[in-house]
Write a protein that holds these residues in place. Structure first.
Motif, PDB file in Angstrom:
ATOM      1  N   PHE A  73       0.834  -1.200   0.000  1.00 26.69           N
ATOM      2  CA  PHE A  73       0.000   0.000   0.000  1.00 26.69           C
ATOM      3  C   PHE A  73       0.871   1.254   0.000  1.00 26.69           C
ATOM      4  CE2 PHE A  73      -3.548  -2.570   1.905  1.00 26.69           C
ATOM      5  CZ  PHE A  73      -4.401  -2.416   0.830  1.00 26.69           C
ATOM      6  N   LEU A  74       1.909   1.235   0.817  1.00 20.87           N
ATOM      7  CA  LEU A  74       2.802   2.385   0.867  1.00 20.87           C
ATOM      8  C   LEU A  74       3.430   2.645  -0.500  1.00 20.87           C
ATOM      9  CD1 LEU A  74       4.254   4.615   2.385  1.00 20.87           C
ATOM     10  CD2 LEU A  74       5.940   2.920   3.111  1.00 20.87           C
ATOM     11  N   HIS A  75       3.889   1.592  -1.165  1.00 16.20           N
ATOM     12  CA  HIS A  75       4.469   1.758  -2.497  1.00 16.20           C
ATOM     13  C   HIS A  75       3.432   2.290  -3.488  1.00 16.20           C
ATOM     14  CE1 HIS A  75       8.353   0.095  -1.527  1.00 16.20           C
ATOM     15  NE2 HIS A  75       7.768  -0.926  -0.934  1.00 16.20           N
ATOM     16  N   CYS A  76       2.199   1.816  -3.382  1.00 13.27           N
ATOM     17  CA  CYS A  76       1.127   2.330  -4.253  1.00 13.27           C
ATOM     18  C   CYS A  76       0.923   3.821  -4.029  1.00 13.27           C
ATOM     19  CB  CYS A  76      -0.185   1.598  -3.987  1.00 13.27           C
ATOM     20  SG  CYS A  76      -0.244  -0.073  -4.586  1.00 13.27           S
ATOM     21  N   PHE A  77       0.831   4.226  -2.757  1.00 19.48           N
ATOM     22  CA  PHE A  77       0.634   5.640  -2.456  1.00 19.48           C
ATOM     23  C   PHE A  77       1.751   6.470  -3.074  1.00 19.48           C
ATOM     24  CE2 PHE A  77      -1.490   4.193   1.696  1.00 19.48           C
ATOM     25  CZ  PHE A  77      -2.733   4.114   1.089  1.00 19.48           C
ATOM     26  N   LEU A  78       2.970   6.031  -2.905  1.00 15.06           N
ATOM     27  CA  LEU A  78       4.108   6.808  -3.403  1.00 15.06           C
ATOM     28  C   LEU A  78       4.162   6.827  -4.929  1.00 15.06           C
ATOM     29  CD1 LEU A  78       6.871   5.838  -0.833  1.00 15.06           C
ATOM     30  CD2 LEU A  78       5.577   7.971  -0.974  1.00 15.06           C
ATOM     31  N   GLU A  79       3.747   5.754  -5.562  1.00 18.75           N
ATOM     32  CA  GLU A  79       3.762   5.707  -7.029  1.00 18.75           C
ATOM     33  C   GLU A  79       2.719   6.641  -7.642  1.00 18.75           C
ATOM     34  OE1 GLU A  79       5.880   4.263  -9.161  1.00 18.75           O
ATOM     35  OE2 GLU A  79       7.040   3.584  -7.427  1.00 18.75           O
ATOM     36  N   TYR A  80       1.621   6.887  -6.926  1.00 22.43           N
ATOM     37  CA  TYR A  80       0.533   7.674  -7.496  1.00 22.43           C
ATOM     38  C   TYR A  80       0.498   9.122  -7.036  1.00 22.43           C
ATOM     39  CZ  TYR A  80      -1.088   3.518  -9.760  1.00 22.43           C
ATOM     40  OH  TYR A  80      -1.159   2.411 -10.569  1.00 22.43           O
ATOM     41  N   VAL A  81       1.576   9.599  -6.464  1.00 17.79           N
ATOM     42  CA  VAL A  81       1.643  11.016  -6.100  1.00 17.79           C
ATOM     43  C   VAL A  81       2.616  11.755  -7.015  1.00 17.79           C
ATOM     44  CG1 VAL A  81       0.933  10.695  -3.713  1.00 17.79           C
ATOM     45  CG2 VAL A  81       3.364  10.600  -4.292  1.00 17.79           C
ATOM     46  N   PHE A  92       1.419  17.268  -2.413  1.00 19.59           N
ATOM     47  CA  PHE A  92       1.935  16.151  -1.630  1.00 19.59           C
ATOM     48  C   PHE A  92       3.265  16.539  -0.986  1.00 19.59           C
ATOM     49  CE2 PHE A  92       4.648  12.337  -1.376  1.00 19.59           C
ATOM     50  CZ  PHE A  92       3.912  11.588  -0.474  1.00 19.59           C
ATOM     51  N   THR A  96       4.143  16.552   2.979  1.00 17.67           N
ATOM     52  CA  THR A  96       5.202  15.698   3.531  1.00 17.67           C
ATOM     53  C   THR A  96       6.320  16.537   4.135  1.00 17.67           C
ATOM     54  OG1 THR A  96       6.293  15.451   1.387  1.00 17.67           O
ATOM     55  CG2 THR A  96       4.727  13.734   2.025  1.00 17.67           C
ATOM     56  N   SER A 145      10.654   4.965  -5.479  1.00 17.84           N
ATOM     57  CA  SER A 145       9.772   5.964  -4.864  1.00 17.84           C
ATOM     58  C   SER A 145      10.036   6.082  -3.363  1.00 17.84           C
ATOM     59  CB  SER A 145       8.301   5.626  -5.139  1.00 17.84           C
ATOM     60  OG  SER A 145       7.974   4.349  -4.642  1.00 17.84           O
TER      61      SER A 145
END
Length: 183
Positions: A73-81, A92, A96, A145
């Motif tokens: 999930f963390l990798h998904c979040f970072l890939e889509y920002v 974003f 951060t 990411s």
């Protein structure tokens, strides 16, 4: 050849043996043989002092300040920002950076050197770290990411610590060097 051993069982050990005999359908001798073999194969894990790490995790989770999150999930979040060119979304980054700046104030009284901070971030699962003798740390991240995200976080969250930081970015890892603050 079979060796016989006589052991004294306290109440807890007796209850455990009885329970395992019931659950496995095996005799006491077989259960004890298997238990000894398992203990021997897992001796390091069974005798390691994991209580400190468990206590840290407990404190983090019970305070409500941290959550367990599947790393995917963390990798998904970072890939889509990021945008089409791979640049982070400005909103974003602003958020951060705000979190990083808050952590800089928190870390000021918590960490005295880079190694302590990196050990903490490693404990949290963000990176893997290997130290060298000269104050340099080889830091490996699980994805590109995560590398840009955590490198930016480390850079911003260490500004109030009593040292300067040199960052050298490689393909899959980053070299972080703690420098005297007057350098």
């Amino acid at each position: 050849m079979t060796d016989r051993v006589t052991v004294s069982l306290d109440e807890d050990a007796r209850a455990a043996l009885d329970s395992l005999v019931r659950e496995t359908g095996k005799g006491q001798s077989e259960v004890v043989r298997r238990a000894l073999a398992f203990y021997a194969a897992n001796f390091e894990a069974a005798t390691a002092d994991a209580s400190a790490n468990l206590e840290e995790y407990h404190q983090m989770l019970s305070s409500g300040e941290h959550v367990l999150l599947d790393v995917d999930f963390l990798h998904c979040f970072l890939e889509y920002v990021t945008d089409a060119e791979g640049d982070p979304d400005p909103d974003f980054l602003e958020e951060t950076d705000r979190v990083s700046d808050y952590h800089a104030r928190e870390y000021e009284s918590r960490f005295s050197d880079l190694g302590e901070l990196l050990d903490w971030l490693s404990f949290c699962g963000f990176l893997t770290v290997r130290r060298t003798d000269d104050g340099t740390y080889h830091v490996v991240f699980p994805s590109e990411s995560m590398k840009w995200f955590m490198t930016r976080f480390i850079e911003r969250s260490t500004v109030s610590l009593p040292f300067d930081l040199r960052i050298e970015s490689g393909v899959s890892k980053v070299l972080l060097t703690e420098l005297p603050s007057d350098e």
